[in-house]
Each structure stands twice: as C-alpha cells, then as structure tokens.
Design a protein around this motif. Structure first.
Motif, short mmCIF file in Angstrom:
data_model
loop_
_atom_site.label_atom_id
_atom_site.label_comp_id
_atom_site.label_asym_id
_atom_site.label_seq_id
_atom_site.Cartn_x
_atom_site.Cartn_y
_atom_site.Cartn_z
N PHE A 34 64.48 59.50 -1.33
CA PHE A 34 64.50 60.83 -0.71
C PHE A 34 65.93 61.20 -0.35
O PHE A 34 66.68 60.38 0.17
CB PHE A 34 63.64 60.81 0.56
CG PHE A 34 63.77 62.05 1.42
CD1 PHE A 34 63.13 63.23 1.06
CD2 PHE A 34 64.54 62.02 2.58
CE1 PHE A 34 63.27 64.37 1.85
CE2 PHE A 34 64.67 63.16 3.37
CZ PHE A 34 64.03 64.33 3.01
N GLU A 54 66.86 58.33 2.21
CA GLU A 54 65.91 57.27 2.53
C GLU A 54 65.81 56.38 1.31
O GLU A 54 65.59 56.86 0.20
CB GLU A 54 64.52 57.86 2.82
CG GLU A 54 64.50 58.75 4.04
CD GLU A 54 63.65 58.17 5.17
OE1 GLU A 54 63.29 56.97 5.11
OE2 GLU A 54 63.36 58.93 6.11
N SER A 55 65.97 55.10 1.53
CA SER A 55 65.76 54.14 0.45
C SER A 55 64.42 53.46 0.69
O SER A 55 63.75 53.74 1.69
CB SER A 55 66.88 53.11 0.42
OG SER A 55 66.70 52.18 1.46
N ALA A 59 66.09 54.68 6.43
CA ALA A 59 66.77 55.96 6.39
C ALA A 59 68.24 55.75 6.74
O ALA A 59 68.58 54.90 7.56
CB ALA A 59 66.13 56.91 7.40
#
Lengths: 119, 374
Positions: A34, A54-55, A59
C-alpha cells in the motif's frame, strides 16, 4: 544522486528533484502492499510525513527530505505497490518536488557515503 | 533478555539465508529469500515447509489407557475426547474459571495415550496446568523431537515417497510411520487452510528430513511472516492476539470445537473450567463477537485499530486483533471483536487508521476457501 539517513534518494533534474527509497530500504521493508502519496501542489517542509507505505510487515512514513512544492506523484505505485520493490531506484519513485531551498540538498550523502552508512 | 532458544533446524534456516526473529523465546525464520508475499503464494500453489519445533509436544498417559487419559483431560478442555476415534485429532483449548482461553491446542488419540500439541509461548504454563490438573496422569513433554509443517496442494506428493501411506490419510487423521528418517508422527493437519501435514521427527534426523523435503521441486522453506498471513486468510486465530484469557470461546466463535456431549444437556455436559460462563453464553448470547473485516482500498487495518459504527461516532464498538494484506485475496483483511449488534456480514463499519476513519465491512471467514482433504 543524494541519499538521506532515512534511506531516501534524491535526483535533481534541472531544478526538479525526484524522491524515492533505496534498494536497501525496499529490501528491509519487504513486499510493499500500500502506498499513499501527497496531492500535487502540496507545499511540504523538510521532515514532514508526506508518504505512507505499508509492507507485509508494518506501516512506515516517508519524510519530505527538503522544503518545496510537490509537482508530480507516481500514481503507478498506488495501483501496483510491488513496483517499488521491483525497481525502487527507477520506476518505483514516489514524488517530484520543486525545492524552495535547493541548498538543503547539500546536507545529504553521496552514493559512496550512503554505502558506508548502510555498511 | 534471555538468550533465544534454537530448534533442530536453526542452522539450516541460517544456511538457507533466512531473516531471523525472536518469537516466543525462539530464534525463528521470519522469511526466506522469496519474501513473505511469494512464500505465501507458493504455499497456496505448491507446498511450503515450516519449522514449528518451538511448539510443545506433550504425551498424557493414564494407567488405564486412553479412556483414563481422555476422561481426565476432559476436566481441562470443553472437548469430547472420550468419543475421539483412535488415530484421530481434534482442535481444542484450555479454559480458565472465568471462561477465558489459556491456550489453544491439538489433541490426538494415540491408542493408549493422548498426544497434545500446544503453542510455544504457553507450553511451560500448559504443562504445569496439566500436571496440576491431572494428578493421576503422567504428563511428559517430548523434548527430543522437532515439528515440521508441510502445507499446500503438493504436500502429499512431497511426503508420500518418504512416508508411504500418508496419501490415503484424511483431514485430522494421524499415524506413526517408519521412514529413512526414523519414526515419523504424522497428522494431516496444519494452520494455513491448505491440505498438508504436521510431522514430528527425531531432533537428530530433523535436518536431513527437512533437506529431503526441500529437495522436492514443489517445496520451499516458509517463514513466520507468511505463516501469519496464511492463517489469517484462513480465518484462524493466533493465540495471544485473537484469543487469550480475556476472550471466551463463544465470543471468539469457536463453539464448533465444543461437541454436543460437553454442552448443556449433553452426556458429559460442563465439567471444564469456566463451564458455567461458557454454557450460559452459548444459551444467552454474548456482547461482542470475533468477525472478519474487509477494509475498502488497499491499506491494512492492523492489530489495535479501533472500529466505529459510523464515521463520526465517538465511542468505538470494537477493535482489530489481527490485520494484514492478504496475498491470495490481493486485498487487506482483518479480524477483530465488535459489538454483537454489528456482526452481520456486509455491515458497514469504520476503522481509524492514522487518524482517519476508513470504511470496512464485516466479512465471513475464511477469506480464502479451505482446501482440506476431507
């Protein structure tokens, strides 16, 4: 190209600075799922949170490395966040900023400096 | 902080280039070279090998055999163990006097005794709890075995050449197999929503066994990162996060694990810690329930996110207990507890992420259909 201790890279092309994250940062973050980018026209100040990513792990905030106006953002990574992992130093750039104080760039590391910084 | 414990596979993980992390006191692989997203997808498409040796393996014996052990353990779990068939496995949980969950676990009828697998973080407490609660039983932790999970549609083709006969097992069947790697204790189970196996192997054979499985084209090593997203997509609870002593099995939506014989009017109704609370909740309902949540957009709503009934409501009606991006559903997903009035599927709610109210809908779980070999 310049590098920050926050693992961002800055590329100055005729007075417009492209900003992204380094290969090292992308690797450390893991798969990015994201990305939220600022709006074009936003005035940003150094160290202000301008991007949220975001991974799969967590975040993270990306800080504006310099003062200026956002003149372009990379919509492609909003639709396909994996592009950041695939090519962080190229097609995975985040935004372009027109600096109000180009001298702020001088504070940052060159490539050799960054390489020794990440060890 | 105490030094992290190793499993019989820790050296292999390092050799395979794993990023390691501390988990429940153990040095465990968070991810391997593929990374969390691809490890997750590989497990759903082919097969993933997980080291779950940090979990506790425990044998419970009674002088009279399985029946005695089952009857005794029924005083600690709301599960029907007396009617559990030989070589069959069941999910259950230890409850406390308030009806909260002390741990969740897998229970197997091994003919003349019970075999129990418990979570790593709880295992010392669980073993002490069983020793104190089962004075007529021998409760012995198995400390000379590793535990591996092989999960995914290709798990069967990777394991069958090593443990012939495992291919005819059905979901939650178990068996003891002789192999080139010594005696293997195999169950057709797992925690990813996929078909697969959990395999207990002697610690001194674990590495060569793992290498033999990894030599199969379909098998890749998988870390805790993908294990978490796989179980969340499958709608499965992580103890300590989605369930704990503050949640009852009824609130958590786990009453399917409480068989009829242990419920009100059952043959052996109650008789486990917190039975009054749990059976009363089953009859009269609860104020909050665990639900699945599908956020709109791509931003995950992670553990701790407050959930509201409307965009401007002042008081939250619940919170997220687990949240991540689901690589298979290609969308964010969460589970959490919300007020019972807001649990119908497709109910529109809002999660507060970075100070903003983001729309999220109640969704049924699992988020991905289960692929068990029934």
């Amino acid at each position: 190209m310049k590098f920050t201790e926050e693992h961002e890279w800055l590329q100055d092309d005729d007075g417009v600075v492209t900003v992204g994250i380094t290969d090292h940062a992308a690797e450390q973050l893991g798969d990015i799922v994201f990305v939220e980018l600022p709006e074009v026209g936003t005035e940003v100040t150094k160290d202000e949170e301008v991007v949220v990513i975001e991974s799969v792990k967590a975040a993270s905030d990306i800080l504006a490395p310099i003062d200026g106006e956002i003149v372009e953002v990379n919509e492609a990574i909003v639709d396909e966040p994996s592009k950041v992992n695939e090519d962080p130093m190229g097609g995975g750039w985040f935004f372009k900023v027109k600096p109000s104080d180009p001298g702020q760039m001088d504070d940052y590391m060159d490539e050799a400096g960054y390489k020794s910084f990440i060890g | 902080m105490a030094e992290l414990k190793e499993t019989p596979l820790t050296q292999l993980h390092r050799e395979l280039g794993a990023k390691m992390t501390g988990f429940a006191g153990y040095d465990m692989p968070l991810q391997f070279a593929l990374g969390v997203m691809k490890e997750h997808q590989h497990t759903r498409a082919k097969a993933g090998l997980f080291d779950v040796s940090h979990m506790g393996q425990v044998i419970v014996r009674h002088a009279s055999g399985y029946g005695g052990a089952a009857q005794a353990l029924e005083s600690l779990v709301p599960v029907d163990l007396m009617s559990l068939g030989e070589k069959r496995q069941r999910y259950g949980f230890f409850t406390n006097a308030e009806g909260g969950i002390l741990d969740d676990l897998m229970l197997t009828n091994r003919g003349d005794h019970l075999f129990v697998v418990v979570n790593a973080a709880c295992k010392d407490a669980d073993i002490a709890h069983m020793k104190a609660g089962l004075p007529d039983c021998d409760v012995v932790e198995v400390t000379d075995r590793a535990l591996l999970a092989l999960q995914g549609p290709a798990a069967v083709e990777a394991l069958a050449p090593i443990a012939g006969g495992c291919e005819i097992m059905k979901f939650l069947d178990t068996g003891i197999f002789t192999s080139d790697f010594g005696e293997l204790w195999i169950s057709r189970s797992g925690y990813t929503g996929e078909d697969g196996y959990e395999i207990s192997v002697m610690a001194d054979q674990a590495e060569t066994f793992a290498r033999a499985l990894l030599a199969h084209d379909a098998v890749e090593p998988i870390g805790l990162g993908a294990r978490d997203s796989l179980r969340l997509e499958a709608g499965l609870c992580l103890y300590g996060q989605d369930i704990d002593t503050s949640t009852t099995p009824v609130e958590a939506g786990l009453t399917w694990a409480i068989q009829k014989s242990r419920r009100t009017d059952g043959k052996r109704a109650g008789g486990f810690p917190g039975a009054e609370v749990i059976l009363d909740q089953m009859a009269n309902g609860v104020a909050r329930c665990r639900v699945g949540l599908r956020p709109e957009g791509r931003a995950p709503m992670r553990h701790g996110t407050a959930i509201f009934g409307s965009e401007d409501a002042e008081t939250p009606i619940g919170h997220v207990t687990s949240g991540a991006f689901g690589p298979t559903i290609e969308a964010p997903m969460s589970m959490g507890y919300v007020a019972a009035s807001h649990t119908a599927p497709d109910t529109q709610l809002f999660g507060e992420v970075r100070g903003k109210r983001m729309p999220v809908k109640v969704a049924s779980m699992p988020f991905t259909p289960a692929n068990f070999k029934r």
